[in-house]
Design an enzyme around this catalytic site. Structure first.
Site, PDB file in Angstrom:
ATOM      1  N   GLU A 164      38.293 -32.967  14.818  1.00  0.00           N
ATOM      2  CA  GLU A 164      39.620 -33.590  14.744  1.00  0.00           C
ATOM      3  C   GLU A 164      40.651 -32.525  14.432  1.00  0.00           C
ATOM      4  O   GLU A 164      40.379 -31.564  13.704  1.00  0.00           O
ATOM      5  CB  GLU A 164      39.688 -34.625  13.613  1.00  0.00           C
ATOM      6  CG  GLU A 164      38.915 -35.881  13.856  1.00  0.00           C
ATOM      7  CD  GLU A 164      39.091 -36.876  12.704  1.00  0.00           C
ATOM      8  OE1 GLU A 164      40.095 -36.803  11.974  1.00  0.00           O
ATOM      9  OE2 GLU A 164      38.196 -37.716  12.536  1.00  0.00           O
ATOM     10  N   GLU A 197      33.267 -38.774   8.243  1.00  0.00           N
ATOM     11  CA  GLU A 197      33.629 -38.089   6.989  1.00  0.00           C
ATOM     12  C   GLU A 197      32.893 -38.686   5.789  1.00  0.00           C
ATOM     13  O   GLU A 197      33.510 -39.241   4.871  1.00  0.00           O
ATOM     14  CB  GLU A 197      35.147 -38.131   6.783  1.00  0.00           C
ATOM     15  CG  GLU A 197      35.890 -37.386   7.874  1.00  0.00           C
ATOM     16  CD  GLU A 197      37.407 -37.334   7.681  1.00  0.00           C
ATOM     17  OE1 GLU A 197      37.931 -38.179   6.937  1.00  0.00           O
ATOM     18  OE2 GLU A 197      38.053 -36.454   8.267  1.00  0.00           O
TER      19      GLU A 197
HETATM   20  C1  GAL Z   1      40.691 -38.085   9.413  1.00  0.00           C
HETATM   21  C2  GAL Z   1      39.881 -39.296   9.836  1.00  0.00           C
HETATM   22  C3  GAL Z   1      40.517 -39.973  11.052  1.00  0.00           C
HETATM   23  C4  GAL Z   1      41.978 -40.158  10.832  1.00  0.00           C
HETATM   24  C5  GAL Z   1      42.624 -38.839  10.542  1.00  0.00           C
HETATM   25  C6  GAL Z   1      44.131 -38.942  10.344  1.00  0.00           C
HETATM   26  O1  GAL Z   1      40.358 -37.697   8.135  1.00  0.00           O
HETATM   27  O2  GAL Z   1      38.558 -38.958  10.139  1.00  0.00           O
HETATM   28  O3  GAL Z   1      39.859 -41.198  11.266  1.00  0.00           O
HETATM   29  O4  GAL Z   1      42.156 -41.035   9.766  1.00  0.00           O
HETATM   30  O5  GAL Z   1      42.054 -38.315   9.359  1.00  0.00           O
HETATM   31  O6  GAL Z   1      44.653 -37.805   9.766  1.00  0.00           O
END
Ligand code: GAL
Length: 698
Positions: free
Chosen positions: A322, A168
């Site tokens: 994710e 990110e």
């Molecule tokens: C994302 C991040 C992950 C984790 C996740 C939790 O933004 O890339 O590493 O922190 O959020 O919501």
């Protein structure tokens, strides 16, 4: 419903994220290094869990620098060797991350310049993550070493399928090195101080620069300067990505490289960043809660976001890197994900062109700031996993992915485009007084920014008819589209204005809202009449004043059912058809919504924020009169949409009911075969509450 031939939904084949991809990706971030010292059996246990849950890919190494290089120059790849081999044995694909998004303590301490400096000039001794300087030569040196080690060690490993650069990419650094590179950026962009001063309107408050370094990014005297600072930061992200990926590509030229985006956020232009990545990947956290009063309002935004991602890299599908299968620790209250919601959310992404979805993360940690963030395997542990709702839901999703795999690499060619311009949204947000806020509109659901909410309002009428929409940047060719929607396109360049004019003259339908073509690329107001850059001729009017009465404040109109709100754009018109007029205040009777026939096309201007009823009525009229193919003549029930993917003779329909009510959908001439059950539906399709189904269309 009037039948429409299947050929009217043109489709196309696109490239999948993995090479030779045979199935949808169902994966997740995997951090066994956090567990190995306390439970040496964890890899063995996880293998069984992954296999039985249907996890076919893992992302490893995201924040693993201190586990890989515990002290300077001392490496320990033994745990990663085991994970790579474990995944190869499973037949899984590994997305291997460079560990650069979190700096080990030894590195932060020994080389202070690798740490970011904040706007006040303070360099904290350590922050949690994503806190490295973008320019530091020492940091680059250390990154080159660790990335080279990774690429050389795993470049030929059978499980390696994709590189994941950092995590990110975001944030700003105000150190001397970054400031020097900002000065160089300005010099390259403007050539002379005079040109820069004019662009930043620096005579205002006596801020004319006599050195490049005088363009101060922490001080709010010029919103144009701040806009350029954001552009500079975006260039830093792209250059950083290129720096890291060049190291990998030299050693493993055939492995695709990506980094994970964050849906739509203030200050990052993902449409531009998409040009440098091989695969577009998103981290998506809508936190759907069907009990939330504004939940159904948020759903079309997430479809718009998926279409934005589908269109970022023409000829390529995208993936979710994710998502969260359970409760989100970053939201309060921490409500659990309701039954069926996860499937719905994942199939929504697939419906709009994703070829896989992954989780953060596979196994929840016991400590740290995200220990309660929902994971595939939580603190119930290995033994109890198979008794959980999580396991059942994810297993069923894996089965669905297996059955719908013919959709891999399929896509769609819509007749409608919505132009999404992040830079217009930043410029509006930077302009004091416009009331373009960042604060959450939907507490607990993921915040939807003002610009995104308006864009969604102009996307949703198509969504309700099952009409696919491309969500594209303003540098794309418009000639293939019957309708182009331009929500709040604040910044207008001469080139884009020329292309819009050509588009309408040649027969296109253009629908623009208030605050379109108000400022130039440096956020200076356009002069000579808004909509600027000569677009007054395209819309048949010019704006004298804009009454901004406050967010959510209704404004009465005549001519359309419902009402306007927030904005009254007071326009002098000439030869336009007035579709709605203001019905209050001193501007009672002035045009609120207009249509101008220009060349062979039509240009609509919407001068107030219409409520849903008024917007729906306007769009019903526009759609009826356009020659656009409308799969469902009547709007689908609230919270229901049908989206399409296909290639050649094959077409798939994704029917999704986000509402908690059952619905029946009239099918007209479509015959649908449920891809999972092979049940055939003609005339009418029943959709249960919160149900998502995939069909072959014939
Ligand atoms: C994302 C991040 C992950 C984790 C996740 C939790 O933004 O890339 O590493 O922190 O959020 O919501």
């Amino acid at each position: 419903m009037k039948p429409i031939p299947l050929s009217m939904i043109p489709r196309t084949r696109s490239k999948t994220p993995f090479k030779d991809q045979k199935t949808l990706i169902h994966g997740g971030d995997y951090n066994p290094e956090q567990w190995l010292s306390v439970n040496p059996q964890i890899l063995q246990e996880d293998m069984e869990l992954m296999q039985k849950t249907g996890i076919n890919s893992v992302t490893i190494g995201v924040f693993s620098w201190s586990a890989l290089e515990p002290s300077e120059g001392k490496f320990d790849f033994s745990w990663m060797d085991r994970v790579m081999d474990q995944q190869a044995r499973l037949g899984n694909r590994v997305i291997l991350s460079t560990p650069t998004a979190a700096i080990p303590a030894w590195l932060a301490e020994k080389y202070p310049e690798v740490r970011r400096v904040d706007p006040r000039g303070y360099r904290p001794p350590m922050t949690n993550r994503q806190h490295h300087c973008w320019t530091s030569p020492i940091f680059r040196q250390r990154v080159r070493i660790i990335n080279t080690q990774l690429a050389e060690r795993y470049g030929h490993h059978p499980a390696l399928s994709m590189w994941h650069v950092s995590n990110e990419l975001c944030g700003q650094c105000f150190c001397e090195l970054c400031r020097r590179s900002w000065s160089e950026w300005l010099e390259k962009r403007f050539g002379s101080l005079q040109a820069m001063n004019e662009a930043h309107w620096a005579c205002f408050w006596s801020k004319q620069a006599t050195e490049w370094r005088h363009a101060e990014p922490t001080c709010g005297y010029s919103d144009g300067l701040l806009l350029n600072w954001l552009r500079f930061c975006n260039d830093q992200y792209a250059q950083w990505y290129q720096f890291e990926s060049d190291i990998l590509r030299r050693i493993t030229p055939s492995i695709p490289i990506t980094t994970n985006f964050m849906s739509t956020v203030y200050g990052i232009d993902y449409q531009s960043l998409a040009k440098v990545v091989d695969v577009v990947a998103d981290d998506q956290y809508p936190n759907y809660d069907p009990q939330h009063p504004r939940y159904l309002e948020a759903v079309p935004y997430w479809s718009l976001k998926q279409d934005l991602y589908r269109c970022m890299k023409p000829g390529h599908t995208f993936m979710l890197m994710e998502s969260c299968p359970g409760v989100m620790q970053s939201r309060t209250p921490m409500k659990v994900k309701r039954p069926n919601i996860h499937r719905l959310e994942m199939l929504q992404a697939i419906a709009h062109g994703a070829d896989g979805t992954c989780y953060f993360q596979f196994r929840a940690g016991r400590g740290g700031m995200e220990k309660m963030h929902g994971a595939v395997v939580e603190h119930w542990g290995t033994q109890r996993h198979f008794q959980t709702r999580r396991f059942r839901e994810l297993r069923e999703l894996s089965d669905t992915y297996e059955k719908i795999k013919p959709i891999l690499g399929t896509s769609i060619c819509p007749q409608v485009a919505l132009i999404y311009d992040s830079q217009s949204s930043w410029a509006q947000q930077l302009t004091p007084g416009l009331g373009i806020d960042n604060p959450p509109r939907n507490t607990n659901l993921r915040e939807i920014r003002y610009y995104d909410a308006v864009a969604t309002e102009y996307y949703e009428p198509f969504w309700r008819h099952g009409i696919p929409v491309d969500v594209i940047p303003n540098d794309r060719n418009l000639s293939a589209y019957r309708i182009v929607v331009l929500p709040m396109h604040w910044i207008m360049t001469p080139d884009f204005a020329r292309r819009l004019r050509e588009y309408v003259h040649q027969g296109g339908i253009l629908i623009a809202t208030w605050d379109t073509a108000m400022a130039d690329e440096h956020n200076r107001m356009l002069v000579g009449g808004w909509p600027g850059e000569g677009l007054t001729d395209v819309f048949g009017g010019w704006i004298e004043e804009v009454d901004r009465v406050g967010n959510g404040v209704p404004i009465a109109i005549d001519g359309l059912p419902g009402s306007g709100s927030e904005i009254a754009t007071l326009m002098h018109t000439n030869g336009v058809e007035v579709l709605a007029r203001f019905a209050q205040d001193f501007y009672r009777g002035m045009p609120a919504v207009t249509r101008f026939r220009c060349g062979s096309g039509q240009a609509y201007y919407v001068g107030t924020r219409l409520n849903q009823q008024a917007r729906q009525a306007l769009f019903e009229m526009i759609l009826r009169e356009s020659s656009c193919h409308i799969p469902f003549q009547d709007p689908l029930p609230e919270g229901v949409t049908v989206q399409w993917r296909g290639v050649c003779e094959t077409l798939f329909a994704f029917a999704m009911n986000f509402s908690s009510q059952p619905h029946q959908i009239g099918l007209g001439s479509f015959k649908l075969t449920d891809v999972e059950t092979r049940t055939i539906y003609e005339n009418c399709l029943p959709l249960g509450p919160l149900q998502a189904r995939v069909f072959e269309v014939s």
